[in-house]
Design an enzyme around this catalytic site. Sequence first.
Site, mmCIF file in Angstrom:
data_model
loop_
_atom_site.group_PDB
_atom_site.id
_atom_site.type_symbol
_atom_site.label_atom_id
_atom_site.label_comp_id
_atom_site.label_asym_id
_atom_site.label_seq_id
_atom_site.Cartn_x
_atom_site.Cartn_y
_atom_site.Cartn_z
ATOM 1 N N GLY A 218 0.814 -1.219 0.000
ATOM 2 C CA GLY A 218 0.000 0.000 0.000
ATOM 3 C C GLY A 218 0.842 1.261 0.000
ATOM 4 O O GLY A 218 0.451 2.285 0.561
ATOM 5 N N GLY B 298 1.349 3.053 -2.549
ATOM 6 C CA GLY B 298 0.601 4.013 -3.374
ATOM 7 C C GLY B 298 -0.427 4.773 -2.563
ATOM 8 O O GLY B 298 -0.545 6.002 -2.672
ATOM 9 N N TYR C 103 -3.415 -8.586 -15.612
ATOM 10 C CA TYR C 103 -3.194 -9.616 -14.592
ATOM 11 C C TYR C 103 -1.878 -9.407 -13.863
ATOM 12 O O TYR C 103 -1.720 -9.781 -12.720
ATOM 13 C CB TYR C 103 -3.196 -11.015 -15.214
ATOM 14 C CG TYR C 103 -4.571 -11.631 -15.281
ATOM 15 C CD1 TYR C 103 -5.471 -11.474 -14.227
ATOM 16 C CD2 TYR C 103 -4.980 -12.365 -16.383
ATOM 17 C CE1 TYR C 103 -6.736 -12.025 -14.283
ATOM 18 C CE2 TYR C 103 -6.247 -12.927 -16.448
ATOM 19 C CZ TYR C 103 -7.128 -12.754 -15.391
ATOM 20 O OH TYR C 103 -8.376 -13.300 -15.432
ATOM 21 N N THR D 192 9.502 -7.378 14.523
ATOM 22 C CA THR D 192 10.083 -6.178 13.899
ATOM 23 C C THR D 192 11.328 -6.478 13.067
ATOM 24 O O THR D 192 11.841 -5.600 12.392
ATOM 25 C CB THR D 192 10.471 -5.141 14.981
ATOM 26 O OG1 THR D 192 11.509 -5.715 15.802
ATOM 27 C CG2 THR D 192 9.288 -4.773 15.848
ATOM 28 N N PRO E 130 11.929 -8.096 10.199
ATOM 29 C CA PRO E 130 11.913 -7.758 8.768
ATOM 30 C C PRO E 130 12.085 -6.250 8.527
ATOM 31 O O PRO E 130 12.781 -5.836 7.592
ATOM 32 C CB PRO E 130 10.531 -8.229 8.297
ATOM 33 C CG PRO E 130 10.124 -9.279 9.272
ATOM 34 C CD PRO E 130 10.719 -8.863 10.581
ATOM 35 N N GLY F 60 -12.047 -3.723 -22.293
ATOM 36 C CA GLY F 60 -11.202 -4.912 -22.449
ATOM 37 C C GLY F 60 -10.838 -5.048 -23.907
ATOM 38 O O GLY F 60 -11.316 -4.300 -24.749
ATOM 39 N N CYS G 168 -16.561 1.406 -23.067
ATOM 40 C CA CYS G 168 -15.545 1.155 -24.086
ATOM 41 C C CYS G 168 -15.867 -0.099 -24.907
ATOM 42 O O CYS G 168 -16.746 -0.057 -25.753
ATOM 43 C CB CYS G 168 -14.159 1.093 -23.430
ATOM 44 S SG CYS G 168 -12.819 1.239 -24.628
ATOM 45 N N HIS H 111 -14.084 6.174 -20.974
ATOM 46 C CA HIS H 111 -13.983 5.549 -19.645
ATOM 47 C C HIS H 111 -14.365 6.569 -18.569
ATOM 48 O O HIS H 111 -13.497 7.288 -18.065
ATOM 49 C CB HIS H 111 -12.543 5.078 -19.391
ATOM 50 C CG HIS H 111 -12.167 3.852 -20.141
ATOM 51 N ND1 HIS H 111 -12.304 2.591 -19.607
ATOM 52 C CD2 HIS H 111 -11.679 3.690 -21.397
ATOM 53 C CE1 HIS H 111 -11.897 1.700 -20.506
ATOM 54 N NE2 HIS H 111 -11.519 2.343 -21.601
ATOM 55 N N GLU I 86 -14.958 6.214 -15.528
ATOM 56 C CA GLU I 86 -14.415 5.917 -14.197
ATOM 57 C C GLU I 86 -13.119 6.663 -13.908
ATOM 58 O O GLU I 86 -12.789 6.920 -12.751
ATOM 59 C CB GLU I 86 -14.198 4.402 -14.024
ATOM 60 C CG GLU I 86 -13.103 3.775 -14.862
ATOM 61 C CD GLU I 86 -13.525 3.324 -16.254
ATOM 62 O OE1 GLU I 86 -12.846 2.452 -16.819
ATOM 63 O OE2 GLU I 86 -14.520 3.860 -16.797
#
Length: 537
Positions: free
Chosen positions: A16, A18, A54, A187, A189, A351, A378, A505, A507
């Site tokens: 996470g 990002g 994927y 801790t 790692p 797609g 699309c 698109h 979205e």
Amino acid sequence: MTKYIFVTGGVVSGLGKGITSASIGLLMKARGYKTTNIKIDPYINYDAGTMNPYQHGEVFVLDDGGEVDLDLGNYERFLDTELTFDHNITTGKVYSTVIEKERRGEYLGATVQVIPHITDEIKRRIREIAKDYEVVVVEIGGTVGDIESMPFLEAARQMQLEEGRDNVAFVHVTYVPKLKVVGEQKTKPTQHSVKELRSLGIQPDAIVARSEDPLEEAARKKISLFTNVPEEAVISAYDVEDTYEVPLLLEREGLGKYLTKRLKLEDREPDLKDWEKMVAKYKALTETVEIAIVGKYVKLQDSYLSIKEALKHASVSNEVKVKIRWIEAEDVETHGTKLLEGVDGIIIPGGFGARGAEGKIQAIRYARENDIPFLGICFGFQLTVVEFARNVLGMKGAHSTEIDPQTPYPVVDLMPEQRNLDRLGGTMRLGAYPVKIKKGTLAYSLYNKELVYERHRHRWEVNPNYIEALEKAGLVFSGVAGDDERRMEILELPDKRYFIATQFHPEFKSRPMRPAPVFHGLVRAAKEYKQEKNVTH
């Protein structure tokens, strides 16, 4: 003086980073600082355009046509901003530029090397964007220790030296596992990951510790001691129900305050009221609707991340939680439309290629014949035309030439300008284009505008030779391209409760406080449809 915050990741990928980077960006913006986010992707691909969803999740499309990593979608949503293709720096882009310069003779006979030539190009690209901002958050993709990200980490280290320590901070995102056997957070790692980062000359200023449960005090103290990071800068980022809670969690943990202090910025009170309201509203939702997404990449839901998020935005605006029923398009081909029974809405997303196309067409027919709220996007827009041509106009074998070049009725065909291309990368109709909307249509009632700009990513279009026949049979093309009125952009069936499809698109421009109009409309229609069903039963 621009301030830089570099976000790195350790231990495992997919932690996470990002969302953490987007959240830091939001916390800085909420303090009134002009902020932007950059994503560095260490892969050698020039951009994300030709990657398999994927492997990498969805390809996010920007206004300027950049095909980029899905993290840029998170940045745009969290910061409510529009980014450019330059905000995504890849190894492919950096090496391309350096090799071009070498061919032009710009290095004057020097031996071109990773240091200084590659690292200089990385720094140049970061600074080029930074010119217009007070704070720049730079996420370095991959995990510390990966061979691919070495030049980027080296460039970041050099930037701290050149810009001055007060102007560059490092945030390291790590994972703190909890072993069931012993029941304590480990801790080690994190310690090893920071050791690796330090060996590259970077001392993190803050550690964002990802864990299932809140960080225990003992673990926090241990991380602080072994990583040389003050306890207040060891941030507990435990799992939350929804990603939009993360900025609020990091703010409560003191990350925003700590970073402003560390970068010698004035610590202003962050204005997160609207964000808090939105999160509270979403968490309080009890009523639900179920919407099916019939796609070919549903095994990896990140392939449709922006659609998931757009449905979430529309959930808040309609005060109803959307439950997604993921359906593999090929399964509809083998098991039939019974997989769709009971849903309150259906989405056919974008797609490419033949796999699952017939399953999508069956799902479109099911939505049309049973009057279930429907949105095609699309490829979903193109297949809606195919379904209508086959089953309403009786054009047996009608198809898109993408899938059946020999079809007797090519109702969807390659755009003329796409016919003689020999390259796949970056050659589609990409980015924001104007769409003219006809008054008195469903599309107009959703947008309340005659001209909108939406993001595109396609090579095929509705064949202009069939438009008249399709319209005669009752299909309404309510939106056309602003730059070419023979190019269809939106279709709808006015005799249905909600049946609409878009070549673009929608979205990609949906935001937490401003849902994309067609998604808002779909969720509203699904809510009404469910209420009707409940009354009649």
